[in-house]
Enzyme design. Sequence first.
Site, PDB file in Angstrom:
ATOM      1  CG  HIS A 213      -2.020  -0.965   1.176  1.00 48.97           C
ATOM      2  ND1 HIS A 213      -1.855  -2.283   1.564  1.00 48.97           N
ATOM      3  CD2 HIS A 213      -3.310  -0.860   0.768  1.00 48.97           C
ATOM      4  CE1 HIS A 213      -2.996  -2.930   1.403  1.00 48.97           C
ATOM      5  NE2 HIS A 213      -3.892  -2.092   0.917  1.00 48.97           N
TER       6      HIS A 213
ATOM      7  CG  ASP B 260      -3.615  -4.885  -4.908  1.00 45.87           C
ATOM      8  OD1 ASP B 260      -4.731  -4.382  -4.665  1.00 45.87           O
ATOM      9  OD2 ASP B 260      -2.908  -5.408  -4.027  1.00 45.87           O
TER      10      ASP B 260
END
Length: 374
Positions: free
Chosen positions: A187, A259
């Site tokens: 992330h 993603d």
Amino acid sequence: MPKKTTADLQRQVGQLLIFGFDGVEMDSRLRMTLSTLQPAGVILFARNIESPTQTWKLLRDSQATTSLPMFLCVDLEGGTVDRLKKVISPAPSVEAVFTAGDRKLWRMHGNILGLEARALGFNTDFAPVFDLRLPASRSVLTSRTASADPKKVVAYAKEFLRGLKTAKVLGCGKHFPGLGEANLDTHHELPAIPKPWKKLWAEDLLPYRQLKSQAPFVMVAHACYPAVTKDNLPASLSKKWIKDILRKKIGYRGLIISDDLEMGGVLAAGPIEEVAVESLRAGADMFLVCHNLELVERAYEAVVREAGRDRKFAAHVAQAARRVTAFKKRSSELRGFAAEPKTNIIENLKKIVKRFSELTGAEDASPAFPGVRS
């Protein structure tokens, strides 16, 4: 062959995009974005979910803006990744359920999470995690993984996917080719995993090899594997990983999705416009942009522009759009829309989840399993 119009390209590119947004109800900006882009789907997070009925209405209103059935997506793994824990009940983590050691409970895990998702209007769950439970990633993945033994990961994930399928919810293997050796959170940063090819093939890639026919989606990670690719390109932007290994060598025939392209692990490689184009050029069928509507629009427009400029890229966009629309046509999970959730259905689900937590021993879990306690 007639030249594609801009409208043709826009329709195709829309079917390659799943996006997220802020807010808990439909507003004029969101409606306009959905109507204009005609995306393949939307993804909701905890920030979008206040109650079962509100969630159902938001999904229903989203679907009403598009002409094709949408992938209505959520991340629902149990444990720390459980977007419905506040509106239904906290479900146990992968670690807790796997440790219980009963295959029936593994399947039940997928089935119960699928029933929760379906009751609120979702048809796609980006789960289960195929990553191995290795020391390097323990601080990042915590209780999201099942085992360090790839054969045991296959056994758990196979049952979980069966459970989801029974609930009429599509599943997704993630994070290809594996984050078990990643000690950074994708992330925020791009992990470099130095593991050699033979070990990756035998270990991290085993779930993708053995479950290639059971996983409707595979999600590609923002991590690099320099021993394999000889560069620091994230797998999500790598032709070698997506086209050569996942599609050709493994023979995966489902939908390949990146993603979230807003994550730091991929934006280290370039701006959102560039990574959206390059993820598709590498062989992905679809890409995720999970939060910012401005970034959603910029990514979409960049793909449309590049497809209008580059005929080879346009051919891939067209092929991917055909694959997505064909997949939608044959997926019973996308037919119809769930009825508005009644109070008694939600109350029954709460009881089922609570009882399941008791069966897996998750109710007595230590604080190492955040979000699992009822």
